[in-house]
Motif scaffolding. Structure first.
Motif, PDB file in Angstrom:
ATOM      1  N   TRP A 132      -3.995  -2.444  -7.210  1.00  0.00           N
ATOM      2  CA  TRP A 132      -4.252  -1.773  -5.862  1.00  0.00           C
ATOM      3  C   TRP A 132      -5.564  -2.353  -5.583  1.00  0.00           C
ATOM      4  O   TRP A 132      -5.527  -2.972  -4.239  1.00  0.00           O
ATOM      5  CB  TRP A 132      -4.730  -0.212  -6.280  1.00  0.00           C
ATOM      6  CG  TRP A 132      -5.198   0.506  -5.147  1.00  0.00           C
ATOM      7  CD1 TRP A 132      -4.541   1.291  -4.119  1.00  0.00           C
ATOM      8  CD2 TRP A 132      -6.590   0.530  -5.151  1.00  0.00           C
ATOM      9  NE1 TRP A 132      -5.168   1.694  -3.406  1.00  0.00           N
ATOM     10  CE2 TRP A 132      -6.623   1.266  -3.664  1.00  0.00           C
ATOM     11  CE3 TRP A 132      -7.739   0.307  -5.601  1.00  0.00           C
ATOM     12  CZ2 TRP A 132      -7.815   1.896  -3.355  1.00  0.00           C
ATOM     13  CZ3 TRP A 132      -8.993   0.836  -5.259  1.00  0.00           C
ATOM     14  CH2 TRP A 132      -9.120   1.527  -3.952  1.00  0.00           C
TER      15      TRP A 132
ATOM     16  N   TYR B 140     -11.628   4.915  -6.626  1.00  0.00           N
ATOM     17  CA  TYR B 140     -10.832   4.325  -5.140  1.00  0.00           C
ATOM     18  C   TYR B 140     -12.110   4.558  -3.876  1.00  0.00           C
ATOM     19  O   TYR B 140     -12.321   3.577  -3.241  1.00  0.00           O
ATOM     20  CB  TYR B 140      -9.909   5.400  -4.652  1.00  0.00           C
ATOM     21  CG  TYR B 140      -8.828   5.454  -5.539  1.00  0.00           C
ATOM     22  CD1 TYR B 140      -7.986   4.325  -5.815  1.00  0.00           C
ATOM     23  CD2 TYR B 140      -8.125   6.657  -5.991  1.00  0.00           C
ATOM     24  CE1 TYR B 140      -6.939   4.257  -6.562  1.00  0.00           C
ATOM     25  CE2 TYR B 140      -6.952   6.700  -6.990  1.00  0.00           C
ATOM     26  CZ  TYR B 140      -6.084   5.517  -7.046  1.00  0.00           C
ATOM     27  OH  TYR B 140      -5.298   5.566  -7.664  1.00  0.00           O
TER      28      TYR B 140
ATOM     29  N   GLY C 200      -2.048   1.219   5.168  1.00  0.00           N
ATOM     30  CA  GLY C 200      -1.398   1.403   3.987  1.00  0.00           C
ATOM     31  C   GLY C 200      -2.429   1.035   2.720  1.00  0.00           C
ATOM     32  O   GLY C 200      -2.367   1.851   1.815  1.00  0.00           O
ATOM     33  N   ARG C 201      -3.370   0.014   2.816  1.00  0.00           N
ATOM     34  CA  ARG C 201      -4.071  -0.256   1.551  1.00  0.00           C
ATOM     35  C   ARG C 201      -5.151   0.659   1.481  1.00  0.00           C
ATOM     36  O   ARG C 201      -5.909   0.836   0.295  1.00  0.00           O
ATOM     37  CB  ARG C 201      -4.606  -1.761   1.655  1.00  0.00           C
ATOM     38  CG  ARG C 201      -5.762  -2.063   2.847  1.00  0.00           C
ATOM     39  CD  ARG C 201      -5.903  -3.245   2.790  1.00  0.00           C
ATOM     40  NE  ARG C 201      -6.611  -3.770   4.153  1.00  0.00           N
ATOM     41  CZ  ARG C 201      -6.232  -4.153   5.036  1.00  0.00           C
ATOM     42  NH1 ARG C 201      -4.561  -4.335   5.311  1.00  0.00           N
ATOM     43  NH2 ARG C 201      -6.648  -4.779   6.292  1.00  0.00           N
ATOM     44  N   TYR C 202      -5.513   1.551   2.397  1.00  0.00           N
ATOM     45  CA  TYR C 202      -6.466   2.594   2.646  1.00  0.00           C
ATOM     46  C   TYR C 202      -5.906   4.031   2.403  1.00  0.00           C
ATOM     47  O   TYR C 202      -6.424   4.942   2.494  1.00  0.00           O
ATOM     48  CB  TYR C 202      -7.151   2.500   3.701  1.00  0.00           C
ATOM     49  CG  TYR C 202      -8.049   1.387   3.810  1.00  0.00           C
ATOM     50  CD1 TYR C 202      -9.333   1.138   3.199  1.00  0.00           C
ATOM     51  CD2 TYR C 202      -7.706   0.324   4.670  1.00  0.00           C
ATOM     52  CE1 TYR C 202      -9.965  -0.155   3.245  1.00  0.00           C
ATOM     53  CE2 TYR C 202      -8.511  -0.938   4.843  1.00  0.00           C
ATOM     54  CZ  TYR C 202      -9.736  -1.083   4.095  1.00  0.00           C
ATOM     55  OH  TYR C 202     -10.455  -2.447   4.218  1.00  0.00           O
ATOM     56  N   SER C 203      -4.611   4.241   1.823  1.00  0.00           N
ATOM     57  CA  SER C 203      -3.954   5.521   2.276  1.00  0.00           C
ATOM     58  C   SER C 203      -3.707   6.355   0.799  1.00  0.00           C
ATOM     59  O   SER C 203      -3.043   7.199   0.772  1.00  0.00           O
ATOM     60  CB  SER C 203      -2.568   5.269   2.864  1.00  0.00           C
ATOM     61  OG  SER C 203      -1.571   4.608   1.687  1.00  0.00           O
TER      62      SER C 203
ATOM     63  N   GLY D  16      -0.896   2.810  -4.280  1.00  0.00           N
ATOM     64  CA  GLY D  16      -1.550   4.007  -4.692  1.00  0.00           C
ATOM     65  C   GLY D  16      -1.314   4.914  -5.718  1.00  0.00           C
ATOM     66  O   GLY D  16      -1.810   5.262  -6.641  1.00  0.00           O
TER      67      GLY D  16
ATOM     68  N   GLY E 217       0.760  -1.228   0.154  1.00  0.00           N
ATOM     69  CA  GLY E 217       0.078  -0.045  -0.132  1.00  0.00           C
ATOM     70  C   GLY E 217       0.762   1.411   0.116  1.00  0.00           C
ATOM     71  O   GLY E 217       0.240   2.362  -0.278  1.00  0.00           O
TER      72      GLY E 217
ATOM     73  N   GLN F 204      -4.952  -5.885  -3.869  1.00  0.00           N
ATOM     74  CA  GLN F 204      -4.407  -5.836  -2.248  1.00  0.00           C
ATOM     75  C   GLN F 204      -5.705  -5.562  -1.206  1.00  0.00           C
ATOM     76  O   GLN F 204      -5.760  -5.929  -0.315  1.00  0.00           O
ATOM     77  CB  GLN F 204      -3.189  -4.840  -2.089  1.00  0.00           C
ATOM     78  CG  GLN F 204      -2.778  -4.799  -0.656  1.00  0.00           C
ATOM     79  CD  GLN F 204      -2.049  -3.455  -0.291  1.00  0.00           C
ATOM     80  OE1 GLN F 204      -2.255  -2.442  -0.939  1.00  0.00           O
ATOM     81  NE2 GLN F 204      -1.269  -3.428   0.822  1.00  0.00           N
ATOM     82  N   LEU F 205      -6.255  -4.230  -1.744  1.00  0.00           N
ATOM     83  CA  LEU F 205      -7.488  -3.829  -1.131  1.00  0.00           C
ATOM     84  C   LEU F 205      -8.445  -5.194  -0.643  1.00  0.00           C
ATOM     85  O   LEU F 205      -8.810  -5.330   0.894  1.00  0.00           O
ATOM     86  CB  LEU F 205      -8.359  -2.994  -1.710  1.00  0.00           C
ATOM     87  CG  LEU F 205      -9.533  -2.345  -1.079  1.00  0.00           C
ATOM     88  CD1 LEU F 205      -9.049  -1.503   0.367  1.00  0.00           C
ATOM     89  CD2 LEU F 205     -10.391  -1.641  -2.008  1.00  0.00           C
TER      90      LEU F 205
END
Length: 402
Positions: free
Chosen positions: A253, A366, A181-184, A80, A76, A256-257
């Protein structure tokens, strides 16, 4: 972005529990709206226009003079920014290079960057102790290159990256503790690189307006209900079938999410990335006539003619139907053919279609996927924000290396 009413309708839904799951999803969405209003999901603050970044316009100007941007991170911390660059690269005048995995050829790849002295370096790690990031930074980039040109994005605490900051006179940008990280992507992790790319940060963020739009919320609710129903019926594999190479990094991306957020307690969805039309010649047979354990998301985008056409004088007689055909038109025709057959075979799919290739469209994607994942986690009763088992591997790796 989502084509109208395209939420697996070609398949749905003969399952008797779909309507019940739709009702559950609507209830979960109402609860989510309440949590947003009461600031119970701090991570989503970064999806709002009024989110305050831990960097200023002066910090942007200081490093915008460099021709190249080199980003060192993994997972992450890089996906992104990488998806932003790939999606919007026609608007970006700078060269951006990503070092997002350990690679034996790393030094060779690093030396291939032209005009390396005219580069700034962004190193990203939420914990500040990410093994791969520290190893890449320590094995490939000389101290002389980094001095006064290094930006570190990390939590403000005692960690390996913070200990390097003074040595290289680095600019430090805080990675907020409450943003995983995956939401950043719409926080400092994705937006500071985007700022150096010359993009409009405000246009990425539109959460408040999107959740007020009937089309957005209806698409979100029906897609979540569809995916949840399919998952309960044994469709555990989500195949992203991508027909635009500029969307490859957005696919990663998304992968991973979904994987890290939902893969817990024996539950989850296995996100698989597949590339068309290449995979027509390796995986399509499985997709069409293999086990019914997959649902599909088509990624595609509107593109003008590629200016690459099939040359008539090279065509054999039996292939004259390709005469003067643009390559992009051929790709779209192959994608449409797969969708037509999927409909006939009642294979569940939806299509994510990008029209404008603007910041607002990517930011909307996103937002949609993050909300979709959070709603699925509530229905599946898993915590979407942790990843406890990955930490076990990190501990075991450190034991082996110590």
């Amino acid at each position: 972005m989502l084509k109208k009413d395209n939420f697996f309708k070609n398949y749905f839904i003969n399952f008797s529990n779909y309507k019940n799951n739709l009702a559950k999803t609507k209830k979960a969405f109402t609860s989510l709206l309440s949590d947003l209003e009461n600031n119970k999901i701090p991570m989503l603050e970064s999806f709002e226009k009024d989110y305050e970044f831990d960097f200023t316009n002066n910090t942007i100007k200081k490093f915008s003079k460099y021709k190249n941007i080199v980003i060192v991170g993994i997972g992450g911390s890089a996906l992104g920014a990488k998806s932003i660059y790939s999606f919007l690269k026609k608007k970006i005048k700078k060269e951006v290079f990503f070092f997002d995995n350990l690679d034996l050829n790393l030094n060779f790849k690093f030396k291939k960057i032209k005009n390396l002295k005219n580069s700034c370096f962004i190193v990203i790690s939420k914990s500040g102790n990410t093994l791969e990031t520290i190893a890449n930074l320590s094995s490939s980039i000389s101290k002389n290159l980094l001095k006064n040109k290094l930006i570190i994005i990390t939590e403000i605490k005692d960690n390996a990256l913070m200990s390097l900051a003074s040595r290289y006179e680095a600019e430090i940008i805080e990675h907020k503790e409450f943003i995983g990280g995956r939401y950043s992507v719409l926080s400092e992790t994705g937006m500071y690189p985007a700022a150096l790319m010359g993009l409009n940060l405000e246009k990425f963020k539109n959460l408040k307006n999107l959740i007020k739009k009937n089309f957005f919320t209806s698409s979100l609710i029906h897609n979540v209900a569809s995916i949840y129903t399919l998952n309960l019926k044994g469709f555990k594999n989500s195949v992203i079938l991508n027909y635009d190479s500029d969307l490859n990094d957005l696919s990663y991306w998304y992968q991973q999410l979904v994987a890290e957020s939902l893969g817990k307690k024996g539950k989850g969805i296995n996100p698989i990335i597949s590339f068309g039309p290449k995979d027509h010649h390796s995986l399509l047979q499985l997709y069409l006539d293999g086990p019914r354990d997959k649902f599909f998301t088509f990624f595609n985008s509107a593109k003008t003619n590629s200016k690459t056409k099939v040359l008539n004088d090279m065509l054999p007689d039996r292939m004259k139907f390709l005469k003067n055909k643009d390559i992009n038109f051929i790709i779209n025709s192959q994608s449409q053919a797969v969708k037509n057959i999927f409909k006939k075979k009642k294979i569940p799919f939806r299509e994510i279609y990008f029209n404008k290739r603007e910041e607002s469209e990517l930011g909307g994607a996103y937002t949609f996927f993050v909300l979709e994942t959070i709603l699925l986690s509530r229905l599946m009763k898993v915590d979407p924000f942790n990843q406890p088992d990955v930490e076990q591997v990190k501990i075991e790796t450190k034991k082996i290396l110590s």
